[in-house]
Design a protein around this motif. Structure first.
Motif, PDB file in Angstrom:
ATOM      1  N   TRP A   1      16.583  62.342  32.935  1.00 16.62           N
ATOM      2  CA  TRP A   1      15.457  61.206  33.081  1.00 16.62           C
ATOM      3  C   TRP A   1      15.849  60.590  34.494  1.00 16.62           C
ATOM      4  CZ3 TRP A   1      12.246  59.810  28.900  1.00 16.62           C
ATOM      5  CH2 TRP A   1      12.569  60.342  27.872  1.00 16.62           C
ATOM      6  N   PRO A   2      15.538  61.084  35.232  1.00 17.09           N
ATOM      7  CA  PRO A   2      15.772  60.778  36.897  1.00 17.09           C
ATOM      8  C   PRO A   2      15.521  59.194  36.970  1.00 17.09           C
ATOM      9  CG  PRO A   2      14.278  62.671  36.894  1.00 17.09           C
ATOM     10  CD  PRO A   2      14.155  62.254  35.418  1.00 17.09           C
ATOM     11  N   GLY A   3      14.546  58.537  36.526  1.00 17.48           N
ATOM     12  CA  GLY A   3      14.357  57.192  36.703  1.00 17.48           C
ATOM     13  C   GLY A   3      15.435  56.354  36.099  1.00 17.48           C
ATOM     14  N   LEU A   4      15.977  56.832  34.931  1.00 16.60           N
ATOM     15  CA  LEU A   4      16.995  55.858  34.115  1.00 16.60           C
ATOM     16  C   LEU A   4      18.240  56.325  34.929  1.00 16.60           C
ATOM     17  CD1 LEU A   4      18.071  54.537  31.778  1.00 16.60           C
ATOM     18  CD2 LEU A   4      18.192  56.614  30.700  1.00 16.60           C
ATOM     19  N   TYR A   5      18.523  57.600  35.318  1.00 10.79           N
ATOM     20  CA  TYR A   5      19.506  58.072  36.047  1.00 10.79           C
ATOM     21  C   TYR A   5      19.747  57.207  37.341  1.00 10.79           C
ATOM     22  CZ  TYR A   5      23.453  60.947  38.300  1.00 10.79           C
ATOM     23  OH  TYR A   5      24.367  61.368  38.896  1.00 10.79           O
ATOM     24  N   LYS A   6      18.698  57.114  38.132  1.00 15.02           N
ATOM     25  CA  LYS A   6      18.842  56.533  39.557  1.00 15.02           C
ATOM     26  C   LYS A   6      19.028  54.885  39.362  1.00 15.02           C
ATOM     27  CE  LYS A   6      15.950  59.807  42.002  1.00 15.02           C
ATOM     28  NZ  LYS A   6      14.628  60.245  42.525  1.00 15.02           N
ATOM     29  N   ALA A   7      18.194  54.498  38.184  1.00 13.72           N
ATOM     30  CA  ALA A   7      18.430  52.949  38.114  1.00 13.72           C
ATOM     31  C   ALA A   7      19.911  52.748  37.649  1.00 13.72           C
ATOM     32  CB  ALA A   7      17.616  52.474  36.864  1.00 13.72           C
ATOM     33  N   LEU A   8      20.554  53.663  36.924  1.00 12.29           N
ATOM     34  CA  LEU A   8      21.888  53.183  36.531  1.00 12.29           C
ATOM     35  C   LEU A   8      22.906  53.348  37.509  1.00 12.29           C
ATOM     36  CD1 LEU A   8      22.062  55.041  32.813  1.00 12.29           C
ATOM     37  CD2 LEU A   8      22.065  52.425  33.290  1.00 12.29           C
ATOM     38  N   ASN A   9      22.566  54.148  38.614  1.00 10.16           N
ATOM     39  CA  ASN A   9      23.546  54.569  39.873  1.00 10.16           C
ATOM     40  C   ASN A   9      22.962  53.584  41.035  1.00 10.16           C
ATOM     41  OD1 ASN A   9      25.571  56.582  38.929  1.00 10.16           O
ATOM     42  ND2 ASN A   9      23.436  57.168  37.735  1.00 10.16           N
ATOM     43  N   ALA A  10      22.077  52.986  40.936  1.00  4.52           N
ATOM     44  CA  ALA A  10      21.450  52.365  42.063  1.00  4.52           C
ATOM     45  C   ALA A  10      22.328  51.301  42.966  1.00  4.52           C
ATOM     46  CB  ALA A  10      20.090  51.676  41.875  1.00  4.52           C
ATOM     47  N   THR A  11      23.157  50.654  42.304  1.00  4.78           N
ATOM     48  CA  THR A  11      24.249  49.728  42.669  1.00  4.78           C
ATOM     49  C   THR A  11      25.716  50.301  42.975  1.00  4.78           C
ATOM     50  OG1 THR A  11      24.634  48.908  40.399  1.00  4.78           O
ATOM     51  CG2 THR A  11      22.948  47.839  41.723  1.00  4.78           C
ATOM     52  N   GLN A  12      25.938  51.365  42.607  1.00  3.45           N
ATOM     53  CA  GLN A  12      27.024  51.893  42.887  1.00  3.45           C
ATOM     54  C   GLN A  12      27.418  52.525  44.243  1.00  3.45           C
ATOM     55  OE1 GLN A  12      28.155  55.153  40.408  1.00  3.45           O
ATOM     56  NE2 GLN A  12      27.735  54.056  38.335  1.00  3.45           N
ATOM     57  N   THR A  13      28.418  52.078  44.971  1.00  2.00           N
ATOM     58  CA  THR A  13      28.900  52.468  46.071  1.00  2.00           C
ATOM     59  C   THR A  13      29.097  53.951  46.081  1.00  2.00           C
ATOM     60  OG1 THR A  13      29.798  50.309  46.554  1.00  2.00           O
ATOM     61  CG2 THR A  13      30.315  51.756  47.937  1.00  2.00           C
ATOM     62  N   ARG A  14      28.555  54.609  47.110  1.00  2.00           N
ATOM     63  CA  ARG A  14      28.754  56.014  47.423  1.00  2.00           C
ATOM     64  C   ARG A  14      29.661  56.284  48.502  1.00  2.00           C
ATOM     65  NH1 ARG A  14      26.516  58.941  43.395  1.00  2.00           N
ATOM     66  NH2 ARG A  14      24.678  57.923  42.646  1.00  2.00           N
ATOM     67  N   THR A  15      30.345  55.365  48.946  1.00  2.00           N
ATOM     68  CA  THR A  15      31.478  55.805  50.059  1.00  2.00           C
ATOM     69  C   THR A  15      32.429  56.594  49.533  1.00  2.00           C
ATOM     70  OG1 THR A  15      32.404  53.528  49.723  1.00  2.00           O
ATOM     71  CG2 THR A  15      31.074  53.806  51.415  1.00  2.00           C
ATOM     72  N   SER A  16      33.138  57.521  50.233  1.00  6.43           N
ATOM     73  CA  SER A  16      34.123  58.473  49.947  1.00  6.43           C
ATOM     74  C   SER A  16      35.250  57.742  50.306  1.00  6.43           C
ATOM     75  CB  SER A  16      34.002  59.518  50.506  1.00  6.43           C
ATOM     76  OG  SER A  16      34.952  60.798  50.104  1.00  6.43           O
ATOM     77  N   ASN A  17      36.312  57.594  49.471  1.00  2.00           N
ATOM     78  CA  ASN A  17      37.697  57.204  49.886  1.00  2.00           C
ATOM     79  C   ASN A  17      38.502  58.427  50.321  1.00  2.00           C
ATOM     80  OD1 ASN A  17      40.264  56.321  49.910  1.00  2.00           O
ATOM     81  ND2 ASN A  17      39.943  55.038  48.207  1.00  2.00           N
ATOM     82  N   VAL A  18      38.803  58.664  51.533  1.00  2.00           N
ATOM     83  CA  VAL A  18      39.394  59.916  52.194  1.00  2.00           C
ATOM     84  C   VAL A  18      40.658  60.035  51.683  1.00  2.00           C
ATOM     85  CG1 VAL A  18      39.646  61.322  54.145  1.00  2.00           C
ATOM     86  CG2 VAL A  18      37.782  59.873  54.011  1.00  2.00           C
TER      87      VAL A  18
END
Length: 444
Positions: free
Chosen positions: A108-125
């Motif tokens: 469910w791409p719309g649901l998946y994107k909405a749930l992850n929209a506010t998550q920070t995608r930065t990688s902690n090296v």
């Protein structure tokens, strides 16, 4: 496979792994089993494990068939019975449960994107490097890989005065510190050594450069470090700066399988081939694939030796059920290794299970297409691919295998086995193959 389970009173007992018993069960039509008459926690460890395995297979079967209501019911039971802090199978089931739920959300791409929209995608090296170091410390896998790789390089470079080593994943200086020390002990003296490290993060390469340069200066060895800030996928061979007159070695540790995440699946399906079952060992390997192009690029550099370490597992099947069955066996064995060595409450163990193995499981189960990067394959398949690229196998020496077996024996407990397979090394937990190490040279 034998697993060690901790009882509630803190002592340990040896019991048959649930996977060992499970291998004799029929897997054709998994159905949701009713709740056991006795509470789940009162079941024996192997009975709990079998129950969780059956639930996972049932859930995966429903996910694969699109029966989301039944999948949800199975996920609800799994969420209650699995635990990232429980016994081996409870911990394994927790990460497979998360992966299956993630796969449903992705449908469910719309649901998946909405749930992850506010998550920070930065990688902690620094966190990634730390977890990789924990894996190095808790398992002998990388230690054996580095030992066998260094031994193969030393033997191939005998008498050479200018040596260039390319590290395709320059994240751990321990391997090359040992190689510098070994070169320093050569009867003919050390060569002029140049190491090229490839890694997407500059700070990781800077740390490695500092450690290796410091050691080389201490031993008075002529040394250069060439950092290449790049992912392997976007690597330009010219960045490796291979020079005429150098004897070249290439080291690849758990990297090549990422190149299988491409359009190769579509190519095979369009041409009527399957990636699953026994046919997987005989399907044609298209020259247009990224892995073929990369191996051809390595061949064009004419290395005297190329050493490859990969997961020795079949996690690249075309169907969800194939990948779940194979990966369930593999990760149960890996979690079993930790159960036998590290306390359940150890936070570092939980980090490795969650951030290292858990992320691999999620990628294998929840992702498809180019997003599915953890495409682990068996040694036989890698040998076929590398051979077709123009390399010939270099059998690992008796002395190298002897040193590696001594390392495993000195690791502190029984369970790990090093097997020889067609001149290559296969690192096993009990009888379960986990990782392979193979050496190759160019065929002219």
């Amino acid at each position: 496979m034998v697993a060690k389970f901790q009882e509630d009173n803190g002592t340990s007992s040896v019991a048959s792994s649930p996977l060992q018993v499970f291998s004799t069960m029929s897997l054709t039509r998994p159905t949701l089993i009713s709740s056991p008459s006795s509470p789940f926690k009162d079941l024996k460890p192997e009975e709990r494990g079998l129950y969780l395995i059956h639930l996972l297979l049932t859930c995966a079967n429903h996910v694969a068939s699109g029966s989301l209501q039944n999948a949800n019911a199975a996920l609800e039971q799994l969420s209650l019975l699995s635990s990232p802090e429980g016994d081996t199978m409870q911990r394994v089931a927790a990460y497979f449960t998360e992966a299956l739920a993630n796969r449903i959300l992705k449908s469910w791409p719309g649901l998946y994107k909405a749930l992850n929209a506010t998550q920070t995608r930065t990688s902690n090296v620094s966190e990634e490097v730390h977890v990789r170091r924990l894996f190095f410390d808790m398992f002998p896998i990388l230690k054996v890989s580095y030992l066998l790789t260094n031994r193969a390089i030393l033997e191939a470079m005998e008498g050479e005065k200018m040596v260039h080593v390319i590290d395709l994943d320059a994240s751990e200086p321990a391997q090359w510190l040992a190689l510098i020390q070994a070169f320093n002990s050569r009867p003919e003296g050390p060569p002029h050594l140049r190491i090229t490290g490839v890694h997407p993060h500059k700070e990781v390469l800077d740390q490695m450069a500092h450690r290796l340069t410091e050691e080389a200066e201490k031993l008075d060895i002529p040394f250069q470090f060439n950092p290449v800030v790049s992912s392997l996928e976007s690597l330009n061979v010219d960045q490796l700066r291979v020079k005429t007159g150098e004897a070249l070695a290439v080291s690849s540790v758990l990297q090549l399988h990422n190149f299988l995440a491409s359009s190769d699946d579509d190519f095979l399906r369009k041409n009527g081939y399957s990636l699953s079952g026994d046919s997987a060992s005989s399907f044609p390997l298209p020259n247009s694939g990224r892995i073929d192009r990369f191996l051809n690029a390595m061949w064009s550099l004419s290395p005297k030796i190329m050493v490859v370490t990969e997961q020795d597992s079949d996690h690249n099947g075309s169907t969800l059920m194939e990948r779940l069955l194979e990966s369930l066996y593999t990760y149960a064995a890996l979690f079993d290794c930790l159960e036998a060595k590290v306390p359940r409450t150890c936070q570092d163990r939980i980090k490795v299970e969650k951030m290292f193995f858990g992320e691999e499981i999620k990628n294998i189960i929840a992702c498809e297409g180019s997003e599915r990067r953890e495409r682990h394959e068996k040694l036989e398949k890698w040998s076929q691919r590398i051979d077709l690229a123009g390399f010939g196998n270099v059998p690992l020496s008796y002395f190298a295998m002897l040193q590696a077996r001594r390392l495993l024996q000195g690791y502190g407990f029984d369970g790990y086995i090093l097997k020889e397979e067609s001149g290559c090394a296969v690192i096993c937990w009990q009888d379960r193959p986990l990782y392979s190490v193979s050496a190759w040279r160019c065929r002219k």
